[in-house]
Design a protein around this motif. Structure first.
Motif, PDB file in Angstrom:
ATOM      1  N   ARG A  61      42.336  35.420  17.276  1.00  0.00           N
ATOM      2  CA  ARG A  61      41.244  34.481  17.064  1.00  0.00           C
ATOM      3  C   ARG A  61      41.768  33.049  17.128  1.00  0.00           C
ATOM      4  O   ARG A  61      42.747  32.707  16.468  1.00  0.00           O
ATOM      5  CB  ARG A  61      40.580  34.745  15.722  1.00  0.00           C
ATOM      6  N   LEU A  62      41.082  32.248  17.930  1.00  0.00           N
ATOM      7  CA  LEU A  62      41.470  30.854  18.133  1.00  0.00           C
ATOM      8  C   LEU A  62      40.274  29.953  17.828  1.00  0.00           C
ATOM      9  O   LEU A  62      39.131  30.423  17.796  1.00  0.00           O
ATOM     10  CB  LEU A  62      41.932  30.659  19.580  1.00  0.00           C
ATOM     11  N   PRO A  63      40.516  28.663  17.593  1.00  0.00           N
ATOM     12  CA  PRO A  63      39.397  27.750  17.314  1.00  0.00           C
ATOM     13  C   PRO A  63      38.345  27.807  18.424  1.00  0.00           C
ATOM     14  O   PRO A  63      38.679  27.833  19.613  1.00  0.00           O
ATOM     15  CB  PRO A  63      40.067  26.377  17.246  1.00  0.00           C
ATOM     16  N   LEU A  64      37.081  27.848  18.027  1.00  0.00           N
ATOM     17  CA  LEU A  64      35.996  27.925  18.999  1.00  0.00           C
ATOM     18  C   LEU A  64      35.898  26.631  19.792  1.00  0.00           C
ATOM     19  O   LEU A  64      36.002  25.530  19.249  1.00  0.00           O
ATOM     20  CB  LEU A  64      34.670  28.201  18.292  1.00  0.00           C
ATOM     21  N   ILE A  65      35.697  26.788  21.093  1.00  0.00           N
ATOM     22  CA  ILE A  65      35.538  25.662  22.007  1.00  0.00           C
ATOM     23  C   ILE A  65      34.181  25.789  22.685  1.00  0.00           C
ATOM     24  O   ILE A  65      33.780  26.888  23.072  1.00  0.00           O
ATOM     25  CB  ILE A  65      36.673  25.647  23.052  1.00  0.00           C
ATOM     26  N   ASP A  66      33.499  24.690  22.848  1.00  0.00           N
ATOM     27  CA  ASP A  66      32.192  24.692  23.503  1.00  0.00           C
ATOM     28  C   ASP A  66      32.405  24.860  25.002  1.00  0.00           C
ATOM     29  O   ASP A  66      32.691  23.890  25.710  1.00  0.00           O
ATOM     30  CB  ASP A  66      31.448  23.393  23.193  1.00  0.00           C
ATOM     31  N   GLN A  67      32.278  26.093  25.491  1.00  0.00           N
ATOM     32  CA  GLN A  67      32.522  26.369  26.905  1.00  0.00           C
ATOM     33  C   GLN A  67      31.628  27.508  27.363  1.00  0.00           C
ATOM     34  O   GLN A  67      31.178  28.326  26.561  1.00  0.00           O
ATOM     35  CB  GLN A  67      33.990  26.732  27.127  1.00  0.00           C
ATOM     36  N   LEU A  68      31.397  27.574  28.653  1.00  0.00           N
ATOM     37  CA  LEU A  68      30.547  28.612  29.221  1.00  0.00           C
ATOM     38  C   LEU A  68      31.361  29.875  29.492  1.00  0.00           C
ATOM     39  O   LEU A  68      32.574  29.810  29.720  1.00  0.00           O
ATOM     40  CB  LEU A  68      29.904  28.121  30.517  1.00  0.00           C
ATOM     41  N   PRO A  69      30.708  31.025  29.503  1.00  0.00           N
ATOM     42  CA  PRO A  69      31.421  32.268  29.826  1.00  0.00           C
ATOM     43  C   PRO A  69      31.687  32.392  31.319  1.00  0.00           C
ATOM     44  O   PRO A  69      30.995  31.779  32.146  1.00  0.00           O
ATOM     45  CB  PRO A  69      30.445  33.347  29.355  1.00  0.00           C
ATOM     46  N   THR A  70      32.684  33.176  31.659  1.00  0.00           N
ATOM     47  CA  THR A  70      32.972  33.532  33.044  1.00  0.00           C
ATOM     48  C   THR A  70      33.251  35.037  33.089  1.00  0.00           C
ATOM     49  O   THR A  70      33.618  35.624  32.069  1.00  0.00           O
ATOM     50  CB  THR A  70      34.203  32.778  33.598  1.00  0.00           C
ATOM     51  N   PRO A  71      33.121  35.673  34.244  1.00  0.00           N
ATOM     52  CA  PRO A  71      33.471  37.101  34.336  1.00  0.00           C
ATOM     53  C   PRO A  71      34.962  37.344  34.142  1.00  0.00           C
ATOM     54  O   PRO A  71      35.363  38.452  33.778  1.00  0.00           O
ATOM     55  CB  PRO A  71      33.042  37.481  35.758  1.00  0.00           C
ATOM     56  N   GLN A  72      35.768  36.334  34.392  1.00  0.00           N
ATOM     57  CA  GLN A  72      37.212  36.502  34.286  1.00  0.00           C
ATOM     58  C   GLN A  72      37.695  36.399  32.831  1.00  0.00           C
ATOM     59  O   GLN A  72      38.617  37.102  32.427  1.00  0.00           O
ATOM     60  CB  GLN A  72      37.923  35.440  35.137  1.00  0.00           C
ATOM     61  N   ILE A  73      37.062  35.525  32.057  1.00  0.00           N
ATOM     62  CA  ILE A  73      37.500  35.282  30.689  1.00  0.00           C
ATOM     63  C   ILE A  73      36.370  34.604  29.922  1.00  0.00           C
ATOM     64  O   ILE A  73      35.650  33.767  30.469  1.00  0.00           O
ATOM     65  CB  ILE A  73      38.776  34.389  30.687  1.00  0.00           C
ATOM     66  N   ARG A  74      36.196  35.012  28.668  1.00  0.00           N
ATOM     67  CA  ARG A  74      35.231  34.322  27.820  1.00  0.00           C
ATOM     68  C   ARG A  74      35.699  34.384  26.376  1.00  0.00           C
ATOM     69  O   ARG A  74      36.380  35.334  25.966  1.00  0.00           O
ATOM     70  CB  ARG A  74      33.829  34.920  27.940  1.00  0.00           C
ATOM     71  N   GLN A  75      35.353  33.359  25.614  1.00  0.00           N
ATOM     72  CA  GLN A  75      35.667  33.351  24.192  1.00  0.00           C
ATOM     73  C   GLN A  75      34.500  33.950  23.430  1.00  0.00           C
ATOM     74  O   GLN A  75      33.345  33.577  23.621  1.00  0.00           O
ATOM     75  CB  GLN A  75      35.951  31.936  23.691  1.00  0.00           C
ATOM     76  N   THR A  76      34.795  34.923  22.566  1.00  0.00           N
ATOM     77  CA  THR A  76      33.745  35.573  21.793  1.00  0.00           C
ATOM     78  C   THR A  76      33.398  34.731  20.574  1.00  0.00           C
ATOM     79  O   THR A  76      34.098  33.765  20.234  1.00  0.00           O
ATOM     80  CB  THR A  76      34.195  36.970  21.339  1.00  0.00           C
ATOM     81  N   ALA A  77      32.332  35.129  19.890  1.00  0.00           N
ATOM     82  CA  ALA A  77      31.886  34.378  18.718  1.00  0.00           C
ATOM     83  C   ALA A  77      32.919  34.396  17.600  1.00  0.00           C
ATOM     84  O   ALA A  77      32.919  33.506  16.738  1.00  0.00           O
ATOM     85  CB  ALA A  77      30.557  34.943  18.220  1.00  0.00           C
ATOM     86  N   SER A  78      33.807  35.393  17.602  1.00  0.00           N
ATOM     87  CA  SER A  78      34.830  35.465  16.560  1.00  0.00           C
ATOM     88  C   SER A  78      36.071  34.645  16.897  1.00  0.00           C
ATOM     89  O   SER A  78      36.979  34.528  16.071  1.00  0.00           O
ATOM     90  CB  SER A  78      35.236  36.924  16.330  1.00  0.00           C
ATOM     91  N   GLY A  79      36.143  34.090  18.106  1.00  0.00           N
ATOM     92  CA  GLY A  79      37.247  33.216  18.488  1.00  0.00           C
ATOM     93  C   GLY A  79      38.234  33.825  19.463  1.00  0.00           C
ATOM     94  O   GLY A  79      38.996  33.094  20.114  1.00  0.00           O
TER      95      GLY A  79
END
Length: 370
Positions: free
Chosen positions: A240-258
């Motif tokens: 889990r890492l600090p949440l960043i305001d970014q859009l999802p991609t099929p290659q990689i996305r940050q989940t709500a838990s970080g």
């Protein structure tokens, strides 16, 4: 008690159809395998996505567009019924292109889709953005990424919470669930459908095969297509890492838990759903190329799962001519299409007009004489 529908398969696809039918007042029984089954529902990134769908079959792209437009009300309805927050967002999404050749191919494919489909020409919004233009949507994007296609239609959810909500809502509507009940065979007897299981026979007026790879053996028993095969996908997850305001991609996305969910592999490995070191290394290298800040992130989980693929990669929706009342539902995009499966598709099954409403998706397309 007499049952209207028997659904074979308790993954996202089967449970969305079960929920839609139960919501329409039908008495539904769901038969699911044991927890060690080859579950496609474990092998996805939770994307609700239009981009990349329907290349070679524009109707699939149109269905995906219908589905993502229905998703906000669908998510709100499930949360209201169950209290489960699906962590659904639709703020747009980016499908990355790592080099110029990939960028040119992607744009040509999207233009072709819009040329052959007047509806997509009007409604499918997308734009190619170079790497510097994407920084607004993907802060910290690596310099070795060429760019990507952005679309406002795309979003993401927590797929495990989606499945949990579908189960909770279906049970609340009276759906009968039989877990750890693998179906050995299906047949039509005396005008009813019978599923044979280790726990005995279970009957219903109509039957829906939503068994993923299990359709290879079960669907042909009712005159339906078993033309599906496994395609392995591997996924790795960071701490889990600090949440960043970014859009999802099929290659990689940050989940709500970080944590960062990293995937996008397509491997022809038969029924082997194992994790391989070389693919984990490749995924990690791609993740660092996309977001160099992840070079120091720790990996905490890795797993493999088998997607369900038809010969052309497009959904399979069909009604049996040999056994009226039997239906076969299969696709590898169960998250995106969940709202459609619970809505228009469930209504088409209920009204027995699946073949008329969605003729392009019949299994007959795989058996055209030369």
């Amino acid at each position: 008690m007499r049952q209207d529908f028997l659904i074979v398969g308790g993954g996202v696809v089967g449970m969305a159809v079960a929920y839609g039918l139960a919501r329409a007042g039908q008495r539904v029984t769901v038969l699911d395998e044991r927890d060690d089954a080859l579950r496609a529902s474990r092998g996805n990134a939770g994307l609700t996505w239009v981009q990349g769908k329907g290349i070679g079959m524009p109707r699939y792209a149109e269905l995906s567009l219908d589905a993502v437009q229905a998703w906000p009300a669908f998510a709100e309805e499930l949360q209201a019924r169950t209290g489960v927050d699906l962590q659904y967002e639709r703020r747009g999404g980016v499908d990355l292109c790592l080099d110029a050749d990939e960028a040119e191919t992607r744009q040509a494919e999207y233009r072709t889709l819009q040329t052959v489909s007047p509806r997509l020409a009007r409604e499918f919004e997308w734009q190619y953005l170079h790497r510097d233009e994407l920084l607004e949507h993907l802060p910290g994007l690596g310099e070795r990424v060429h760019g990507g296609t952005w679309s406002p239609h795309d979003g993401h959810c927590n797929p495990l919470y989606l499945l949990r909500a579908l189960y909770a809502a279906s049970l609340d509507l009276g759906v009968t669930l039989h877990p750890a009940t693998p179906v050995q065979s299906v047949a039509r007897r005396a005008g009813r459908f019978v599923a044979t299981t280790p726990r005995g026979d279970i009957e219903a007026e109509r039957i829906v095969i939503a068994a993923g790879l299990g359709a290879q053996t079960l669907a042909p028993m009712l005159g339906l297509s078993g033309a599906v095969r496994p395609l392995r996908g591997q996924i790795i997850v960071t701490e889990r890492l600090p949440l960043i305001d970014q859009l999802p991609t099929p290659q990689i996305r940050q989940t709500a838990s970080g944590g960062y969910l990293i995937g996008d592999t397509h491997e022809d490995a038969g029924f082997d759903k194992g994790v391989t070191l070389n693919m984990v290394n490749a995924l990690a290298a791609k993740a660092v190329r996309i977001f160099p800040r992840l070079s120091q992130a720790r990996l905490v989980r890795a797993w493999g799962a088998l997607r369900v693929m038809t010969p052309d990669g497009n959904p399979l929706y069909e009604a049996s001519k040999a056994c009226p009342g039997a239906y076969n539902i299969n696709c590898h995009s169960g998250i995106t299409l969940a709202a459609f499966h619970a809505g228009d598709l469930a209504r088409a099954i209920l009204d027995d007009c699946l073949s008329q409403d969605f003729p392009q998706f019949s299994g007959e397309r795989f058996h055209v004489p030369a």
